[in-house]
Each structure stands twice: as C-alpha cells, then as structure tokens.
Design an enzyme around this catalytic site. Structure first.
Site, short mmCIF file in Angstrom:
data_model
loop_
_atom_site.label_atom_id
_atom_site.label_comp_id
_atom_site.label_asym_id
_atom_site.label_seq_id
_atom_site.Cartn_x
_atom_site.Cartn_y
_atom_site.Cartn_z
CG HIS A 1 -2.12 -0.92 1.01
ND1 HIS A 1 -3.42 -0.50 1.22
CD2 HIS A 1 -2.21 -2.21 0.62
CE1 HIS A 1 -4.25 -1.50 0.98
NE2 HIS A 1 -3.54 -2.55 0.61
CG ASP A 2 5.06 3.23 1.71
OD1 ASP A 2 4.64 4.40 1.81
OD2 ASP A 2 6.26 2.95 1.62
CG HIS B 1 -5.10 -7.51 0.51
ND1 HIS B 1 -4.27 -7.40 -0.58
CD2 HIS B 1 -5.23 -6.26 1.01
CE1 HIS B 1 -3.92 -6.13 -0.73
NE2 HIS B 1 -4.49 -5.42 0.22
#
Length: 174
Positions: free
Chosen positions: A36-37, A163
C-alpha cells in the site's frame, strides 16, 4: 570514511532487524502495508505517517482501512536502530525488509532488499484513496489498476493474495 560509516550502519540495521524478526512474523501483514505504501508515491514509508496540521495521512484512506498492520512493530524497530545509528536507517528500508521477512516466514520466497530508500515527510489521503485499488473493483478494474503501475496479471494475483494472510474480511468473500 563516510562510506565505511554507512556500511557499518547498514550492518547494524540488519542485526536489529533480525532481532525483531519474531515480531515481524507475528504481525505478518507487514507485506500488505509495504504494498500500500509503494502503490501511492513509491516506497517512501509515507503510509506510516500520522496526520498533522499540514496533511491528512494515508492510514485512514478507504483502501487502507482494516488492511494495514504492523505500525507498532516498525516504530519499535526504528527506535532501536535510531538509538545506535541516528539518522542512518530509513523507515522505508525497515518496511521493505519487514515485508520480505513476513513473506518468507509464511513459506514464500526471500530476496535481497536493496537499501537506501528515503522517508517521505508528507502523505496524502487523496492519493491513497485514488491510487490504491478498491477492494470492490471487478477483475477488469483490478487488471487495469495494476497494469497502470507496471504489474502483470500474475503479479497482481500474488499481491492481492497477501490480503488473505491471517484473516479475510468475510463480507468481501463471495
């Protein structure tokens, strides 16, 4: 001389990271935080930044809600490293190594992490909201979002599968 100091600080970084490896394994979803970063403005640890008076960070962006973990582990590692090598090791490098180690701890591959990232001093809720693929996207939308960042369909499947490590949100399973 400066190169020798930098090399020594990198060696110390790796020693501290090995010391905290069990913490990383416990919070094995560090790999999701790294993805996500990196998906927003590059691998700059901006996802770790808390809101300030000048910006709203990425932590509370819709796609990040309920997905990101391990902030306390990364903060703890950073504090330990800073006590020995102030200013020598970035949070972005720590996050990248933590992701690699969490993948490996779960039976995945290991790889050499190139070090030398710089930490961001700002973050963007807007960019995180628009750049990170929504969990509600259909296959076509996901393929497009990942392709726009240079990922193949196979890489998309591998990254999306992260995820489900440790837990899955049942309302997303059909």
């Amino acid at each position: 001389m400066q190169l020798a100091v930098r090399k020594r600080s990198r060696q110390l970084e790796l020693q501290f990271l090995k010391q905290w490896w069990l913490s990383i394994v416990w919070e094995h979803r560090c790999s999701v935080s790294t993805f996500h970063d990196c998906f927003v403005n590059g691998c700059d640890a901006s996802v770790l930044l808390d809101d300030t008076s000048s910006f709203t960070g990425e932590k509370t962006a819709g796609p990040n809600a309920g997905s990101l973990r391990g902030f306390d582990v990364i903060d703890s590692i950073k504090s330990q490293v800073e006590s020995v090598c102030p200013g020598a090791v970035s949070c972005a490098d720590i996050l990248a190594v933590a992701a690699r180690d969490s993948v490996f701890a779960l039976g995945g591959p290991s790889w050499t992490v190139q070090l030398g990232r710089r930490d961001s001093t700002t973050a963007s809720l807007t960019a995180a909201t628009s750049d990170i693929p929504s969990p509600a996207l259909d296959l076509s939308g996901l393929l497009s979002a990942f392709s726009n960042k240079g990922f193949t369909p196979k890489e998309m499947v591998a990254l999306s599968g992260a995820h489900t490590i440790g837990q899955a949100q049942m309302y997303r399973v059909s």
